[in-house]
Scaffold this active site. Structure first.
Site: not given
Length: 229
Positions: A49, A121
């Site tokens: 992320d 992610e």
């Protein structure tokens, strides 16, 4: 660790040759199948992320050197949110190689937006740890290329836009209520109703609650603006 045939094919779709295949395998491992000796992808998701955010922030700054922070922030949010990550994951068929438990599989886990977004992610983190930041940047810019080119200059997700519209008129934030759920457990369809305190409502349908909320918000915003409420 050597990749299986499906995982190797996914790596090719991703555009990265892994020196350590174990990183990709871990990135694809959901908590529903994890054990003490087979860790899940949550820590990689956390890292990925942040890597994604830095690459997208750099790309937005480079694409529009004159944009103010207030203009860049909504574009950034539109590009890194879970829905966008899940869309990218679907494009490269990440769901086909997710390692998930039987119960999660039976409930349609390979198509769930949250699992796909989290997995995307985690895969970004795996590329970063395997090949460094330049490798991760290359993968992200290739996969997010169309989204970067087409992001709206004042991009906001529908729920944010509706909340801002309501607040500008002295109304509290809209509420979202699940009014129906149809379909089998592995492929549900949610109907969500967005409601304003002033009485206006609109509904949206999707296979994930968050997506249905966005659809309802978009419909209510369009109706409210069109009606001049």
């Amino acid at each position: 660790m050597k990749l299986g045939a499906q995982q190797a094919a996914f790596a090719r779709r991703l555009g990265h040759t892994f020196r350590d295949g174990g990183l990709l395998i871990r990135a694809l491992t959901h908590g529903s199948i994890a054990t003490e000796t087979r860790p899940d992808n949550q820590r990689l998701e956390f890292l990925g992320d942040r890597v994604l955010g830095l690459v997208i922030a750099e790309a937005l700054l480079a694409a529009d050197p004159g944009a103010a922070e207030g203009q860049l922030a909504p574009r950034f949010n539109a590009l890194v949110r879970k829905e966008t990550c899940a869309d990218i994951a679907r494009r490269i068929d990440l769901g086909a190689v997710l390692r998930i438990g039987r119960s999660e599989m039976m409930s349609g886990g390979r198509r769930k937006q949250a699992l796909l977004g989290d997995g995307m992610e985690a895969v970004i983190a795996a590329v970063y740890l395997d090949g460094g930041f330049d490798a991760a940047r290359g993968v992200i810019l290739r996969l997010w290329g169309d989204a970067l080119e087409n992001v709206e200059p004042d991009a906001r997700d529908a729920k944010t836009a509706l909340q801002e519209w309501a607040q500008a008129r002295g109304l509290p934030p809209p509420s979202y209520v699940t009014v129906d759920r149809t379909g089998p457990d592995h492929a549900p369809v949610f109907t969500i109703e967005a409601r304003l305190a002033s009485g206006e409502t609109a509904q949206g349908c999707a296979s994930a609650k968050r997506a249905a909320e966005q659809a309802a918000a978009a419909a209510l915003l369009a109706a409210s603006e069109g009606g001049g409420a």
